[in-house]
Design a protein around this motif. Structure first.
Motif, PDB file in Angstrom:
ATOM      1  N   ILE A  43      12.716 -42.316 121.508  1.00  0.00           N
ATOM      2  CA  ILE A  43      11.373 -41.767 121.646  1.00  0.00           C
ATOM      3  C   ILE A  43      11.139 -41.333 123.088  1.00  0.00           C
ATOM      4  O   ILE A  43      11.627 -41.948 124.027  1.00  0.00           O
ATOM      5  CB  ILE A  43      10.293 -42.776 121.198  1.00  0.00           C
ATOM      6  CG1 ILE A  43      10.440 -44.108 121.937  1.00  0.00           C
ATOM      7  CG2 ILE A  43      10.347 -42.997 119.716  1.00  0.00           C
ATOM      8  CD1 ILE A  43       9.418 -45.133 121.528  1.00  0.00           C
ATOM      9  N   THR A  44      10.405 -40.234 123.219  1.00  0.00           N
ATOM     10  CA  THR A  44      10.114 -39.648 124.527  1.00  0.00           C
ATOM     11  C   THR A  44       8.645 -39.853 124.852  1.00  0.00           C
ATOM     12  O   THR A  44       7.779 -39.634 124.000  1.00  0.00           O
ATOM     13  CB  THR A  44      10.447 -38.152 124.525  1.00  0.00           C
ATOM     14  OG1 THR A  44      11.807 -37.969 124.131  1.00  0.00           O
ATOM     15  CG2 THR A  44      10.238 -37.549 125.902  1.00  0.00           C
ATOM     16  N   LEU A  45       8.365 -40.264 126.065  1.00  0.00           N
ATOM     17  CA  LEU A  45       6.995 -40.556 126.481  1.00  0.00           C
ATOM     18  C   LEU A  45       6.686 -39.871 127.800  1.00  0.00           C
ATOM     19  O   LEU A  45       7.554 -39.752 128.664  1.00  0.00           O
ATOM     20  CB  LEU A  45       6.794 -42.067 126.645  1.00  0.00           C
ATOM     21  CG  LEU A  45       7.075 -42.947 125.424  1.00  0.00           C
ATOM     22  CD1 LEU A  45       7.052 -44.409 125.820  1.00  0.00           C
ATOM     23  CD2 LEU A  45       6.067 -42.678 124.319  1.00  0.00           C
ATOM     24  N   ARG A  46       5.444 -39.440 127.930  1.00  0.00           N
ATOM     25  CA  ARG A  46       4.941 -38.921 129.198  1.00  0.00           C
ATOM     26  C   ARG A  46       4.170 -40.015 129.936  1.00  0.00           C
ATOM     27  O   ARG A  46       3.979 -41.120 129.422  1.00  0.00           O
ATOM     28  CB  ARG A  46       4.036 -37.707 128.950  1.00  0.00           C
ATOM     29  CG  ARG A  46       4.742 -36.521 128.308  1.00  0.00           C
ATOM     30  CD  ARG A  46       5.627 -35.817 129.288  1.00  0.00           C
ATOM     31  NE  ARG A  46       6.127 -34.549 128.742  1.00  0.00           N
ATOM     32  CZ  ARG A  46       6.956 -33.756 129.378  1.00  0.00           C
ATOM     33  NH1 ARG A  46       7.381 -34.083 130.591  1.00  0.00           N
ATOM     34  NH2 ARG A  46       7.379 -32.629 128.829  1.00  0.00           N
ATOM     35  N   THR A  47       3.715 -39.706 131.135  1.00  0.00           N
ATOM     36  CA  THR A  47       3.013 -40.690 131.946  1.00  0.00           C
ATOM     37  C   THR A  47       1.764 -41.209 131.251  1.00  0.00           C
ATOM     38  O   THR A  47       1.431 -42.391 131.347  1.00  0.00           O
ATOM     39  CB  THR A  47       2.633 -40.072 133.302  1.00  0.00           C
ATOM     40  OG1 THR A  47       3.806 -39.549 133.922  1.00  0.00           O
ATOM     41  CG2 THR A  47       2.009 -41.113 134.215  1.00  0.00           C
ATOM     42  N   THR A  48       1.054 -40.338 130.521  1.00  0.00           N
ATOM     43  CA  THR A  48      -0.156 -40.765 129.822  1.00  0.00           C
ATOM     44  C   THR A  48       0.146 -41.855 128.812  1.00  0.00           C
ATOM     45  O   THR A  48      -0.589 -42.845 128.701  1.00  0.00           O
ATOM     46  CB  THR A  48      -0.816 -39.571 129.121  1.00  0.00           C
ATOM     47  OG1 THR A  48      -1.092 -38.545 130.069  1.00  0.00           O
ATOM     48  CG2 THR A  48      -2.102 -39.992 128.443  1.00  0.00           C
ATOM     49  N   ALA A  49       1.242 -41.691 128.056  1.00  0.00           N
ATOM     50  CA  ALA A  49       1.616 -42.700 127.069  1.00  0.00           C
ATOM     51  C   ALA A  49       2.015 -44.011 127.741  1.00  0.00           C
ATOM     52  O   ALA A  49       1.690 -45.095 127.252  1.00  0.00           O
ATOM     53  CB  ALA A  49       2.756 -42.174 126.204  1.00  0.00           C
ATOM     54  N   ILE A  50       2.719 -43.916 128.875  1.00  0.00           N
ATOM     55  CA  ILE A  50       3.078 -45.117 129.625  1.00  0.00           C
ATOM     56  C   ILE A  50       1.817 -45.841 130.097  1.00  0.00           C
ATOM     57  O   ILE A  50       1.722 -47.080 130.054  1.00  0.00           O
ATOM     58  CB  ILE A  50       3.959 -44.743 130.834  1.00  0.00           C
ATOM     59  CG1 ILE A  50       5.315 -44.179 130.366  1.00  0.00           C
ATOM     60  CG2 ILE A  50       4.161 -45.929 131.754  1.00  0.00           C
ATOM     61  CD1 ILE A  50       6.213 -45.204 129.714  1.00  0.00           C
ATOM     62  N   ASP A  51       0.832 -45.066 130.531  1.00  0.00           N
ATOM     63  CA  ASP A  51      -0.451 -45.628 130.954  1.00  0.00           C
ATOM     64  C   ASP A  51      -1.095 -46.406 129.810  1.00  0.00           C
ATOM     65  O   ASP A  51      -1.614 -47.523 129.993  1.00  0.00           O
ATOM     66  CB  ASP A  51      -1.364 -44.488 131.413  1.00  0.00           C
ATOM     67  CG  ASP A  51      -2.638 -44.993 132.072  1.00  0.00           C
ATOM     68  OD1 ASP A  51      -2.848 -46.215 132.094  1.00  0.00           O
ATOM     69  OD2 ASP A  51      -3.409 -44.153 132.570  1.00  0.00           O
ATOM     70  N   ARG A  52      -1.059 -45.828 128.613  1.00  0.00           N
ATOM     71  CA  ARG A  52      -1.668 -46.494 127.449  1.00  0.00           C
ATOM     72  C   ARG A  52      -0.918 -47.775 127.083  1.00  0.00           C
ATOM     73  O   ARG A  52      -1.536 -48.782 126.712  1.00  0.00           O
ATOM     74  CB  ARG A  52      -1.669 -45.545 126.258  1.00  0.00           C
ATOM     75  CG  ARG A  52      -2.534 -44.310 126.425  1.00  0.00           C
ATOM     76  CD  ARG A  52      -3.988 -44.662 126.627  1.00  0.00           C
ATOM     77  NE  ARG A  52      -4.856 -43.513 126.471  1.00  0.00           N
ATOM     78  CZ  ARG A  52      -6.146 -43.485 126.763  1.00  0.00           C
ATOM     79  NH1 ARG A  52      -6.723 -44.566 127.257  1.00  0.00           N
ATOM     80  NH2 ARG A  52      -6.878 -42.401 126.590  1.00  0.00           N
ATOM     81  N   LEU A  53       0.400 -47.763 127.166  1.00  0.00           N
ATOM     82  CA  LEU A  53       1.169 -48.970 126.876  1.00  0.00           C
ATOM     83  C   LEU A  53       0.828 -50.085 127.858  1.00  0.00           C
ATOM     84  O   LEU A  53       0.756 -51.263 127.490  1.00  0.00           O
ATOM     85  CB  LEU A  53       2.669 -48.660 126.912  1.00  0.00           C
ATOM     86  CG  LEU A  53       3.207 -47.765 125.785  1.00  0.00           C
ATOM     87  CD1 LEU A  53       4.683 -47.468 126.002  1.00  0.00           C
ATOM     88  CD2 LEU A  53       2.991 -48.408 124.419  1.00  0.00           C
ATOM     89  N   HIS A  54       0.619 -49.704 129.114  1.00  0.00           N
ATOM     90  CA  HIS A  54       0.181 -50.682 130.112  1.00  0.00           C
ATOM     91  C   HIS A  54      -1.198 -51.227 129.752  1.00  0.00           C
ATOM     92  O   HIS A  54      -1.468 -52.435 129.865  1.00  0.00           O
ATOM     93  CB  HIS A  54       0.161 -50.032 131.489  1.00  0.00           C
ATOM     94  CG  HIS A  54      -0.462 -50.889 132.547  1.00  0.00           C
ATOM     95  ND1 HIS A  54      -0.004 -52.152 132.857  1.00  0.00           N
ATOM     96  CD2 HIS A  54      -1.532 -50.667 133.365  1.00  0.00           C
ATOM     97  CE1 HIS A  54      -0.742 -52.669 133.828  1.00  0.00           C
ATOM     98  NE2 HIS A  54      -1.674 -51.790 134.144  1.00  0.00           N
ATOM     99  N   GLN A  55      -2.075 -50.342 129.293  1.00  0.00           N
ATOM    100  CA  GLN A  55      -3.416 -50.748 128.890  1.00  0.00           C
ATOM    101  C   GLN A  55      -3.372 -51.730 127.728  1.00  0.00           C
ATOM    102  O   GLN A  55      -4.202 -52.659 127.650  1.00  0.00           O
ATOM    103  CB  GLN A  55      -4.226 -49.503 128.508  1.00  0.00           C
ATOM    104  CG  GLN A  55      -5.662 -49.764 128.080  1.00  0.00           C
ATOM    105  CD  GLN A  55      -6.380 -48.473 127.721  1.00  0.00           C
ATOM    106  OE1 GLN A  55      -5.988 -47.382 128.128  1.00  0.00           O
ATOM    107  NE2 GLN A  55      -7.435 -48.585 126.940  1.00  0.00           N
ATOM    108  N   LEU A  56      -2.397 -51.568 126.824  1.00  0.00           N
ATOM    109  CA  LEU A  56      -2.259 -52.459 125.676  1.00  0.00           C
ATOM    110  C   LEU A  56      -1.489 -53.733 126.008  1.00  0.00           C
ATOM    111  O   LEU A  56      -1.323 -54.600 125.150  1.00  0.00           O
ATOM    112  CB  LEU A  56      -1.560 -51.726 124.531  1.00  0.00           C
ATOM    113  CG  LEU A  56      -2.318 -50.536 123.926  1.00  0.00           C
ATOM    114  CD1 LEU A  56      -1.481 -49.841 122.865  1.00  0.00           C
ATOM    115  CD2 LEU A  56      -3.660 -50.995 123.340  1.00  0.00           C
TER     116      LEU A  56
END
Length: 406
Positions: A43-56
Motif C-alpha cells: 500500500i502507498t501512502l502520502r503524508t496526509t495518510a501518515i498524519d491520520r495514522l498518527h492521529q489514530l
C-alpha cells in the motif's frame, strides 16, 4: 454486551474504523467472514495518510516497516528507459499485512470475530439492527458499517443504483522474493505500453510487490484467473525484468483483482447502514494512494461525526455529505491527471520515433543482475545519496512524527 456499532469486513477499512471509534470510547465489533489471515499487498501512502495514522495512534509500531519512495523510473515494455524523476512530495510504502497486524493488536479481545459471514440485516425503525450469519448466530447493533470491499454484500443488497460495470481492464497483484534483484529500494519502476503497465515496488528483505494491468475485452477477462500462466500470456513478451519477476512469484502469491464494480456510488448511507473503504469508493481503489487513503479518511470522519452527534441519522448524514463530496473532487482531479498523462504519452511516443538512439529515450537496461545491482547501488543522485531504506533512526524517537514527515 451487544455492540453499539457492527462493522462488516475485517480488512483495513473495517479495522481502521473500529480503532478510530475505540479511541473515542465508542463500542464496535468487527465481523470478518475469512479466518484471521493477512494480506501481502503493498500500500502507498502520502503524508496526509501518515498524519491520520498518527492521529489514530497506530503509526509508531509501523515505523520499522515503512519505506520512503524518492524516485520513479519509467521504461518501455522492451526495457528502454523513458524517464527518471524525483518524486514530488513524500510517498511511503508498506506491506498491508503489517498494517493489519498493528490494527488488530490495537483492538480489545473479542472485538474482532472471524468466520462470521453476514447473510441478512434486519432493520426495524426505532430498534437495533439485527445481523444474521451463516453459522446460525446473530448480533444486534445500533448501526452497521459495511467495510466489506469492492463486491460489498451490504452495498449490493441494501443500496440501490450502484450497478457493477466492467472497468475496461484486468489487474493482477503479486509479491516475490528475489535475493539478486536488479531493482533498488526507494524507487518505483513502471514498464508501460499504451494502456498496459507493469509496476514494481521494492521493499526491505528482497521483497518485490508488483501490479500488472492489461486493457482487454470483458469476454476475455471473464476467463482469466490468478496464475502465472495467465499473467505471462499477456506480459511474457515484455523485457526480461518483467518476466523474471513473474517467474519468481509463486501461484498462491498472485491475486486477480475484481474488474467489475460501480463506477460511481452516489449514496453511502441509508441509516442505520453506512459504507466505508472500497465498499463506498470502489472507483478509487486502483489509483495510487487512493484506496487506503480514502479508508483512513472514512474512519476519521466517522469517528468525528459519531463522537459529536452519537449514533444518529444526523451523524451519518454528515459523514455522507463530507465523504461523497471529497471523493468526487478526488475523481475530478484524477480525470484531469489521466488526461494530462495521455497528452504527455502521445507527445512522448512521437519523440521516441524521431529521437536519436543512445539518448535518454533509448537507454537500455542492463540485464545482468549482478552488474545492474552494483551499478544501481553506487549511483548517486544530484544533491546527496539515494534513500534506500527506512526512516532515519533518530526520527523514529521523535514525539511528534507528523513534523518530521513533512
Amino acid at each position: 454486551m451487544e455492540p453499539s456499532i457492527a462493522i462488516i469486513g475485517g480488512g483495513v477499512a473495517g479495522l481502521l474504523t473500529a480503532v478510530a471509534l475505540q479511541r473515542k470510547g465508542i463500542e464496535a465489533t468487527v465481523f470478518e467472514q475469512q479466518p484471521a489471515g493477512l494480506l501481502h499487498n503493498c500500500i502507498t501512502l502520502r503524508t496526509t495518510a501518515i498524519d491520520r495514522l498518527h492521529q489514530l495512534g497506530v503509526l509508531r509500531p509501523l515505523l520499522p516497516y515503512i519505506t520512503t519512495i524518492n524516485y520513479t523510473e519509467t521504461y518501455t515494455a522492451q526495457g528502454f528507459l523513458r524517464s527518471r524523476r524525483t518524486v514530488t512530495g513524500k510517498t511511503f510504502v508498506l506491506e498491508q499485512q503489517f498494517l493489519q497486524q498493528v490494527l488488530r493488536q490495537s483492538l480489545q479481545p473479542g472485538q474482532l470475530q472471524t468466520g462470521k459471514q453476514c447473510v441478512h440485516i434486519n432493520r426495524i425503525s426505532g430498534k437495533p439492527a439485527s445481523l444474521y450469519f451463516t453459522d446460525g448466530s446473530y448480533a444486534a447493533a445500533g448501526a452497521v458499517i459495511g467495510a466489506d470491499g469492492l463486491n460489498s454484500f451490504v452495498r449490493k443488497n441494501y443500496f440501490t443504483g450502484n450497478a457493477s460495470l466492467y472497468a475496461g481492464y484486468v489487474c493482477w497483484k503479486g509479491y516475490a522474493e528475489m535475493p539478486n534483484s536488479f531493482f533498488v529500494p526507494g524507487t518505483n519502476y513502471c514498464f508501460e505500453q499504451n494502456d498496459w503497465y507493469f509496476k514494481v515496488t521494492v521493499l526491505p528483505g528482497n521483497k518485490l510487490h508488483w501490479q500488472a494491468v492489461a486493457a482487454v475485452a470483458e469476454a476475455a477477462a471473464s476467463g482469466l484467473d490468478a496464475s502465472c500462466h495467465h499473467v505471462l500470456a499477456y506480459f511474457g513478451n515484455w523485457c526480461p525484468e518483467v518476466k523474471a519477476v513473474i517467474a519468481a512469484t509463486a501461484g498462491e502469491c498472485i491475486k486477480l483483482c475484481d474488474y467489475c464494480y460501480p463506477q460511481e456510488v452516489k449514496n453511502i448511507v441509508q441509516y442505520p447502514l453506512a459504507l466505508s473503504g472500497d465498499a463506498a469508493h470502489p472507483m478509487l481503489q486502483q489509483q495510487d494512494c487512493m484506496g487506503v487513503t480514502q479508508a483512513i479518511e472514512d474512519a476519521v470522519c466517522l469517528q468525528y461525526m459519531i463522537a459529536r452527534y452519537g449514533i444518529t441519522s444526523k451523524a451519518f448524514a454528515g459523514y455522507e455529505k463530507s465523504r461523497v463530496g471529497q471523493c468526487r473532487r478526488s475523481i475530478g482531479l484524477q480525470k484531469i491527471k489521466n488526461a494530462e498523462t495521455k497528452v504527455y504519452s502521445s507527445i512522448r511516443t512521437v519523440l521516441e520515433r524521431v529521437w536519436r538512439p543512445g539518448m535518454v529515450f533509448h537507454e537500455t537496461i542492463e540485464y545482468d543482475c549482478e552488474s545492474r545491482s552494483a551499478a544501481r547501488a553506487t549511483r548517486q543522485p544530484a544533491g546527496g545519496a539515494r534513500n534506500t531504506g527506512h526512516l532515519p533512526g533518530h526520527l523514529q524517537q521523535d514525539a511528534r512524527p507528523v513534523q518530521w514527515l513533512q
